[in-house]
Design an enzyme around this catalytic site. Structure first.
Site, PDB file in Angstrom:
ATOM      1  N   ALA A 257       0.834  -1.198   0.000  1.00  0.00           N
ATOM      2  CA  ALA A 257       0.000   0.000   0.000  1.00  0.00           C
ATOM      3  C   ALA A 257       0.868   1.248   0.000  1.00  0.00           C
ATOM      4  O   ALA A 257       1.975   1.259   0.529  1.00  0.00           O
ATOM      5  CB  ALA A 257      -0.897   0.005   1.230  1.00  0.00           C
TER       6      ALA A 257
ATOM      7  N   ASN B 220       1.342   8.575  10.674  1.00  0.00           N
ATOM      8  CA  ASN B 220       1.201   9.957  10.215  1.00  0.00           C
ATOM      9  C   ASN B 220      -0.186  10.552  10.386  1.00  0.00           C
ATOM     10  O   ASN B 220      -0.438  11.669   9.941  1.00  0.00           O
ATOM     11  CB  ASN B 220       1.645  10.048   8.747  1.00  0.00           C
ATOM     12  N   THR B 221      -1.091   9.787  10.984  1.00  0.00           N
ATOM     13  CA  THR B 221      -2.386  10.334  11.384  1.00  0.00           C
ATOM     14  C   THR B 221      -2.407  10.265  12.902  1.00  0.00           C
ATOM     15  O   THR B 221      -2.441   9.167  13.464  1.00  0.00           O
ATOM     16  CB  THR B 221      -3.551   9.509  10.771  1.00  0.00           C
TER      17      THR B 221
ATOM     18  N   ASP C 111       0.145   2.833  -5.087  1.00  0.00           N
ATOM     19  CA  ASP C 111      -1.019   3.187  -5.897  1.00  0.00           C
ATOM     20  C   ASP C 111      -2.171   3.541  -4.954  1.00  0.00           C
ATOM     21  O   ASP C 111      -3.151   2.816  -4.843  1.00  0.00           O
ATOM     22  CB  ASP C 111      -1.381   2.022  -6.827  1.00  0.00           C
TER      23      ASP C 111
ATOM     24  N   ASN D 277      -5.882  -0.666   7.950  1.00  0.00           N
ATOM     25  CA  ASN D 277      -4.608  -0.038   8.286  1.00  0.00           C
ATOM     26  C   ASN D 277      -4.772   0.804   9.547  1.00  0.00           C
ATOM     27  O   ASN D 277      -5.331   1.893   9.498  1.00  0.00           O
ATOM     28  CB  ASN D 277      -4.138   0.829   7.104  1.00  0.00           C
TER      29      ASN D 277
ATOM     30  N   ASN E 225       3.939  -2.053   8.951  1.00  0.00           N
ATOM     31  CA  ASN E 225       4.009  -0.705   8.389  1.00  0.00           C
ATOM     32  C   ASN E 225       5.411  -0.100   8.608  1.00  0.00           C
ATOM     33  O   ASN E 225       6.349  -0.802   8.989  1.00  0.00           O
ATOM     34  CB  ASN E 225       2.914   0.147   9.027  1.00  0.00           C
ATOM     35  N   THR E 226       5.517   1.198   8.398  1.00  0.00           N
ATOM     36  CA  THR E 226       6.802   1.896   8.600  1.00  0.00           C
ATOM     37  C   THR E 226       7.064   2.060  10.102  1.00  0.00           C
ATOM     38  O   THR E 226       6.153   1.947  10.918  1.00  0.00           O
ATOM     39  CB  THR E 226       6.758   3.285   7.949  1.00  0.00           C
TER      40      THR E 226
ATOM     41  N   GLY F 244      12.118   0.684   3.969  1.00  0.00           N
ATOM     42  CA  GLY F 244      13.270   0.287   3.172  1.00  0.00           C
ATOM     43  C   GLY F 244      14.266  -0.526   3.970  1.00  0.00           C
ATOM     44  O   GLY F 244      13.969  -1.022   5.060  1.00  0.00           O
TER      45      GLY F 244
ATOM     46  N   LYS G 170      -3.255  -4.615   9.370  1.00  0.00           N
ATOM     47  CA  LYS G 170      -1.848  -4.219   9.172  1.00  0.00           C
ATOM     48  C   LYS G 170      -1.343  -3.506  10.418  1.00  0.00           C
ATOM     49  O   LYS G 170      -1.897  -2.485  10.821  1.00  0.00           O
ATOM     50  CB  LYS G 170      -1.719  -3.308   7.949  1.00  0.00           C
TER      51      LYS G 170
ATOM     52  N   ASN H 256      -6.742  -1.216   0.795  1.00  0.00           N
ATOM     53  CA  ASN H 256      -6.272  -0.835   2.122  1.00  0.00           C
ATOM     54  C   ASN H 256      -7.077   0.377   2.576  1.00  0.00           C
ATOM     55  O   ASN H 256      -7.112   1.395   1.886  1.00  0.00           O
ATOM     56  CB  ASN H 256      -4.770  -0.524   2.011  1.00  0.00           C
TER      57      ASN H 256
ATOM     58  N   PHE I 162      -2.017  10.096   4.789  1.00  0.00           N
ATOM     59  CA  PHE I 162      -3.245   9.644   4.101  1.00  0.00           C
ATOM     60  C   PHE I 162      -3.781  10.690   3.136  1.00  0.00           C
ATOM     61  O   PHE I 162      -4.952  11.077   3.198  1.00  0.00           O
ATOM     62  CB  PHE I 162      -4.360   9.288   5.104  1.00  0.00           C
TER      63      PHE I 162
ATOM     64  N   SER J 141       9.673   0.363  -0.912  1.00  0.00           N
ATOM     65  CA  SER J 141      10.793   1.308  -0.949  1.00  0.00           C
ATOM     66  C   SER J 141      11.941   0.853  -1.849  1.00  0.00           C
ATOM     67  O   SER J 141      12.554   1.678  -2.530  1.00  0.00           O
ATOM     68  CB  SER J 141      11.326   1.552   0.465  1.00  0.00           C
TER      69      SER J 141
ATOM     70  N   SER K 149      -0.486   3.447  10.428  1.00  0.00           N
ATOM     71  CA  SER K 149       0.248   4.593   9.884  1.00  0.00           C
ATOM     72  C   SER K 149       0.644   5.508  11.034  1.00  0.00           C
ATOM     73  O   SER K 149      -0.183   5.840  11.883  1.00  0.00           O
ATOM     74  CB  SER K 149      -0.624   5.376   8.905  1.00  0.00           C
TER      75      SER K 149
ATOM     76  N   ASN L  11       8.427   8.852   5.110  1.00  0.00           N
ATOM     77  CA  ASN L  11       7.262   9.582   4.613  1.00  0.00           C
ATOM     78  C   ASN L  11       6.367  10.001   5.759  1.00  0.00           C
ATOM     79  O   ASN L  11       6.250   9.318   6.768  1.00  0.00           O
ATOM     80  CB  ASN L  11       6.496   8.745   3.572  1.00  0.00           C
TER      81      ASN L  11
HETATM   82  C1  LIG Z   1       5.794   6.714   0.315  1.00  0.00           C
HETATM   83  C2  LIG Z   1       5.119   5.649   1.113  1.00  0.00           C
HETATM   84  C3  LIG Z   1       3.738   5.708   1.300  1.00  0.00           C
HETATM   85  C4  LIG Z   1       3.103   4.722   2.053  1.00  0.00           C
HETATM   86  N1  LIG Z   1       1.743   4.777   2.192  1.00  0.00           N
HETATM   87  C5  LIG Z   1       1.113   3.772   2.847  1.00  0.00           C
HETATM   88  C6  LIG Z   1      -0.303   3.768   2.947  1.00  0.00           C
HETATM   89  O1  LIG Z   1      -0.999   4.641   2.430  1.00  0.00           O
HETATM   90  N2  LIG Z   1      -0.883   2.753   3.647  1.00  0.00           N
HETATM   91  C7  LIG Z   1      -0.159   1.736   4.221  1.00  0.00           C
HETATM   92  O2  LIG Z   1      -0.747   0.828   4.804  1.00  0.00           O
HETATM   93  N3  LIG Z   1       1.184   1.711   4.109  1.00  0.00           N
HETATM   94  C8  LIG Z   1       1.822   2.699   3.442  1.00  0.00           C
HETATM   95  N4  LIG Z   1       3.192   2.668   3.334  1.00  0.00           N
HETATM   96  C9  LIG Z   1       3.938   1.566   3.983  1.00  0.00           C
HETATM   97  C10 LIG Z   1       4.235   0.427   3.022  1.00  0.00           C
HETATM   98  O3  LIG Z   1       3.057  -0.172   2.566  1.00  0.00           O
HETATM   99  C11 LIG Z   1       5.112  -0.637   3.707  1.00  0.00           C
HETATM  100  O4  LIG Z   1       4.390  -1.195   4.782  1.00  0.00           O
HETATM  101  C12 LIG Z   1       6.418  -0.064   4.230  1.00  0.00           C
HETATM  102  O5  LIG Z   1       6.931   0.924   3.374  1.00  0.00           O
HETATM  103  C13 LIG Z   1       7.494  -1.136   4.433  1.00  0.00           C
HETATM  104  O6  LIG Z   1       7.832  -1.747   3.213  1.00  0.00           O
HETATM  105  P1  LIG Z   1       9.135  -1.324   2.352  1.00  0.00           P
HETATM  106  O7  LIG Z   1      10.284  -1.295   3.312  1.00  0.00           O
HETATM  107  O8  LIG Z   1       9.252  -2.395   1.302  1.00  0.00           O
HETATM  108  O9  LIG Z   1       8.823  -0.001   1.793  1.00  0.00           O
HETATM  109  C14 LIG Z   1       3.856   3.658   2.609  1.00  0.00           C
HETATM  110  C15 LIG Z   1       5.241   3.615   2.418  1.00  0.00           C
HETATM  111  C16 LIG Z   1       5.878   4.585   1.679  1.00  0.00           C
HETATM  112  C17 LIG Z   1       7.363   4.493   1.469  1.00  0.00           C
END
Ligand SMILES: Cc1cc2nc3c(=O)[nH]c(=O)nc-3n(C[C@H](O)[C@H](O)[C@H](O)COP(=O)(O)O)c2cc1C
Length: 364
Positions: free
Chosen positions: A61, A175-176, A64, A170, A243-244, A266, A214, A139, A114, A317, A173, A110
């Site tokens: 997620a 960021n909310t 897109d 989800n 998630n992050t 990443g 998630k 999601n 949302f 990432s 996050s 990031n």
């Molecule tokens: C730019 C960016 C935007 C993201 N937006 C969402 C999101 O809208 N919803 C969500 O569940 N995770 C979001 N994620 C988290 C990713 O889905 C993923 O859980 C996280 O980046 C760890 O995977 P990666 O290390 O392969 O990036 C986002 C991550 C990035 C880098």
């Protein structure tokens, strides 16, 4: 095609502002001639929560968010696409800049918050491709100013049930403000009760849509005990870990950018996310499958995620630094593991290392 895109676009995209680069990548995918990807080797197929995945490598997620390019992504060889996070009402997210690369670390921070075109816009796109096949999960998230955040998840499940291959709730996050509180105690159990109920009610029209939760890699192990216990009792279909992270490993080289507020993803997330995946796997005891995500940047990293407990994988990432060729590389590595007879099938590899990983000292 993929090799050409990576060679031409990656160096260029790396030079411009991260969010503009992402927008350009989406526009390029919209323009891409629509070819169906080569059929995957049957040994890569995964059957979980009643769905047949042609291969276990999905796009996570956040790439897109608005459902603009799911078919282009499926055509590039992803086994499934997770659209979103979608919020019920459109909202702009946080002010820019809000997306940062950490090139020396191959990480991303990031704090998009949302940004969403809202449920109706995304629904219209997914409805327009409804017959196209391929697995497209949705999601779902809550609007920042919502008075009843759980009601937001419920309304999106009702809205998207006819077009979603699965749902991801989800609640992780960073960021909310306050969103991650939904992972805790009574609130989490109430959330599960209401989303499971919404899914049951929607199933009378659309069939039963799998429901995944998630979680953040930052929950404590005590919190994880409760999360998994509640998820098992409420019979969710799976969990995505995760998630992050709001943590910042001391090893980060991009010290200045590392101070930006937001979620880190990443390569620097890999060890923590994989540890949390293994911790989740040993608690779930086979009751439902797991999606492993966080820092997968190579075939061997993908294999390690499977051995830590993942039935399915997601990447995001690393695509920024490694390009779209990563998808094929991961699939080849998984097949090579089977050829080396590490196991008879991918399913037999899942969780083989989980107990060992959970016995190690806690990653920094
Ligand atoms: C730019 C960016 C935007 C993201 N937006 C969402 C999101 O809208 N919803 C969500 O569940 N995770 C979001 N994620 C988290 C990713 O889905 C993923 O859980 C996280 O980046 C760890 O995977 P990666 O290390 O392969 O990036 C986002 C991550 C990035 C880098």
């Amino acid at each position: 095609m993929i090799g050409l895109f990576d060679r031409l676009a990656l160096p260029f995209l790396g030079l411009i502002d991260a969010e503009n680069a992402h927008r350009l990548a989406i526009q390029a995918l919209k323009l891409m001639p629509r070819g169906s990807s080569a059929t995957d080797d049957a040994r890569l197929s995964v059957r979980v929560f009643g769905l047949n995945f042609p291969n276990p490598v999905g796009i996570a997620a956040g790439f897109d968010k608005h459902g603009e390019v799911p078919d282009a992504l499926l055509g590039l060889g992803f086994g499934f696409v997770e659209v979103g996070t979608v919020t019920p009402l459109p909202q702009p997210g946080n002010p820019r800049p809000r997306l940062f690369r950490l090139p020396a670390d191959e990480g991303v921070i990031n704090r998009l918050g949302f940004n969403s075109e809202g449920g109706q816009a995304v629904l219209a796109r997914l409805a327009a491709r409804a017959g196209a096949g391929g697995l497209v999960g949705v999601n779902v998230g809550a609007n920042k100013d919502s008075a009843d955040r759980i009601a937001d998840y419920v309304s999106l499940i009702e809205t998207f049930a006819p077009v979603a291959s699965y749902f991801t709730v989800n609640i992780s996050s960073p960021n909310t403000p306050g969103l991650r509180e939904l992972q805790r105690g009574q609130l989490f159990d109430e959330l599960l009760a209401r989303v499971v109920d919404a899914r049951e009610r929607a199933s009378r029209r659309a069939g039963l849509t799998p429901l995944l939760i998630k979680i953040a890699p930052d929950v404590s192990l005590n919190e994880l005990d409760d999360i998994v216990g509640d998820a098992r009792r409420r019979r969710v279909d799976g969990m995505i870990v995760g998630n992050t992270t709001i943590r910042r490993p001391r090893t980060l080289r991009e010290a200045k950018t590392a101070q930006e507020t937001g979620g880190l993803s990443g390569k620097p997330l890999f060890t923590l996310a994989t540890r949390m995946l293994a911790e989740t796997f040993v608690r779930v005891e086979g009751q439902f499958p797991l999606v492993g995500v966080g820092g997968i940047d190579s075939g061997s990293a993908a294999l390690a995620k499977v051995r830590a407990g993942a039935n399915l994988l997601q990447v995001y990432s690393a695509l920024v630094f490694r390009g779209l060729g990563l998808v094929g590389e991961i699939k080849e590595a998984l097949l090579a593991a089977l050829e080396r007879r590490e196991a008879r099938s991918l399913a037999d590899l899942v969780g083989l290392d989980a107990a060992d990983i959970t016995a190690q000292s806690w990653p920094e």
